[in-house]
Design a protein around this motif. Sequence first.
Motif, short mmCIF file in Angstrom:
data_model
loop_
_atom_site.label_atom_id
_atom_site.label_comp_id
_atom_site.label_asym_id
_atom_site.label_seq_id
_atom_site.Cartn_x
_atom_site.Cartn_y
_atom_site.Cartn_z
N CYS A 39 3.75 -0.59 14.13
CA CYS A 39 4.51 -0.96 12.94
C CYS A 39 3.82 -0.44 11.68
O CYS A 39 2.62 -0.64 11.51
N PRO A 40 4.58 0.20 10.78
CA PRO A 40 3.98 0.67 9.53
C PRO A 40 3.47 -0.47 8.64
O PRO A 40 2.59 -0.25 7.81
N GLN A 41 3.98 -1.68 8.81
CA GLN A 41 3.51 -2.82 8.02
C GLN A 41 2.05 -3.17 8.29
O GLN A 41 1.43 -3.89 7.52
N GLU A 43 -0.38 -1.11 8.21
CA GLU A 43 -1.24 -0.22 7.43
C GLU A 43 -2.08 -1.00 6.41
O GLU A 43 -1.55 -1.79 5.63
N GLY A 44 -3.39 -0.81 6.46
CA GLY A 44 -4.30 -1.43 5.51
C GLY A 44 -4.62 -2.89 5.77
O GLY A 44 -5.36 -3.50 5.01
N LYS A 45 -4.05 -3.45 6.84
CA LYS A 45 -4.31 -4.85 7.16
C LYS A 45 -5.33 -4.96 8.29
O LYS A 45 -5.30 -4.18 9.24
N GLN A 50 -2.63 -8.33 11.23
CA GLN A 50 -1.62 -7.64 12.03
C GLN A 50 -1.08 -8.57 13.11
O GLN A 50 0.13 -8.67 13.31
N TYR A 74 -0.88 -1.41 16.35
CA TYR A 74 -1.25 -0.09 15.81
C TYR A 74 -0.31 0.27 14.67
O TYR A 74 0.87 -0.07 14.69
N THR A 75 -0.83 1.03 13.72
CA THR A 75 0.05 1.71 12.77
C THR A 75 0.63 2.92 13.53
O THR A 75 0.07 3.33 14.55
N GLU A 77 0.35 6.00 12.78
CA GLU A 77 -0.67 7.05 12.80
C GLU A 77 -1.73 6.77 13.87
O GLU A 77 -2.16 7.67 14.59
N GLU A 78 -2.16 5.50 13.96
CA GLU A 78 -3.14 5.13 14.98
C GLU A 78 -2.59 5.37 16.37
O GLU A 78 -3.29 5.88 17.25
#
Length: 82
Positions: A39-41, A43-45, A50, A74-75, A77-78
Amino acid sequence: MTPEEVADMIEANLDDAEATVERARGEHDDDHLRATVVCPQFEGKPLVQQHQLVYDALGEHMTTDIHALELKTYTPEEFADL
Protein backbone atom coordinates in the motif's frame (compact mmCIF):
# COMPACT_ATOMS: atom_id res chain seq x y z
CA MET A 1 -14.00 -14.95 8.00
CA THR A 2 -12.45 -16.41 4.89
CA PRO A 3 -9.03 -15.22 3.70
CA GLU A 4 -10.77 -13.67 0.69
CA GLU A 5 -13.13 -11.67 2.92
CA VAL A 6 -10.21 -10.37 4.95
CA ALA A 7 -8.31 -9.36 1.80
CA ASP A 8 -11.40 -7.62 0.42
CA MET A 9 -11.89 -5.70 3.68
CA ILE A 10 -8.28 -4.53 3.75
CA GLU A 11 -8.44 -3.41 0.12
CA ALA A 12 -11.78 -1.65 0.66
CA ASN A 13 -10.49 0.34 3.64
CA LEU A 14 -6.93 1.19 2.52
CA ASP A 15 -6.67 3.27 -0.66
CA ASP A 16 -4.83 1.49 -3.48
CA ALA A 17 -3.92 -1.47 -1.25
CA GLU A 18 -3.29 -4.93 -2.62
CA ALA A 19 -3.75 -7.70 -0.05
CA THR A 20 -3.02 -11.40 -0.24
CA VAL A 21 -4.40 -13.43 2.65
CA GLU A 22 -4.14 -17.15 3.32
CA ARG A 23 -4.52 -19.57 6.19
CA ALA A 24 -1.37 -19.77 8.30
CA ARG A 25 0.47 -23.03 7.69
CA GLY A 26 0.39 -25.57 10.47
CA GLU A 27 -2.59 -23.96 12.12
CA HIS A 28 -5.84 -25.87 12.32
CA ASP A 29 -7.99 -22.97 13.45
CA ASP A 30 -9.79 -20.98 10.79
CA ASP A 31 -8.93 -17.74 12.55
CA HIS A 32 -5.12 -17.89 12.10
CA LEU A 33 -4.19 -16.00 8.95
CA ARG A 34 -1.15 -14.73 7.06
CA ALA A 35 -1.39 -11.49 5.07
CA THR A 36 0.87 -9.54 2.75
CA VAL A 37 -0.30 -5.98 2.15
CA VAL A 38 1.21 -3.57 -0.38
CA CYS A 39 0.00 0.00 0.00
CA PRO A 40 1.33 3.46 -0.88
CA GLN A 41 -0.06 4.77 2.44
CA PHE A 42 2.78 2.92 4.20
CA GLU A 43 5.36 5.29 2.71
CA GLY A 44 7.37 7.00 5.44
CA LYS A 45 5.59 5.18 8.26
CA PRO A 46 7.34 2.85 10.71
CA LEU A 47 6.33 -0.81 10.71
CA VAL A 48 4.13 -0.42 13.80
CA GLN A 49 2.08 2.32 12.14
CA GLN A 50 1.80 0.29 8.93
CA HIS A 51 0.41 -2.66 10.88
CA GLN A 52 -1.96 -0.36 12.77
CA LEU A 53 -3.41 0.87 9.47
CA VAL A 54 -4.20 -2.75 8.55
CA TYR A 55 -5.68 -3.48 11.99
CA ASP A 56 -7.81 -0.34 11.70
CA ALA A 57 -9.00 -1.48 8.27
CA LEU A 58 -10.20 -4.74 9.82
CA GLY A 59 -11.86 -3.00 12.76
CA GLU A 60 -13.62 -5.17 15.30
CA HIS A 61 -12.95 -8.30 13.25
CA MET A 62 -9.43 -8.29 14.73
CA THR A 63 -10.93 -9.09 18.13
CA THR A 64 -13.97 -11.11 17.12
CA ASP A 65 -13.22 -13.15 13.99
CA ILE A 66 -9.44 -13.17 13.59
CA HIS A 67 -7.46 -14.69 16.42
CA ALA A 68 -4.01 -14.25 14.88
CA LEU A 69 -2.73 -12.35 11.86
CA GLU A 70 0.82 -12.79 10.63
CA LEU A 71 1.37 -9.55 8.75
CA LYS A 72 3.93 -8.33 6.21
CA THR A 73 3.55 -4.80 4.90
CA TYR A 74 5.34 -3.07 2.04
CA THR A 75 5.20 0.11 0.04
CA PRO A 76 4.88 -0.56 -3.71
CA GLU A 77 8.57 0.33 -4.16
CA GLU A 78 9.68 -2.05 -1.39
CA PHE A 79 7.58 -4.84 -2.85
CA ALA A 80 8.99 -4.28 -6.34
CA ASP A 81 12.51 -4.72 -4.92
CA LEU A 82 11.78 -8.19 -3.48
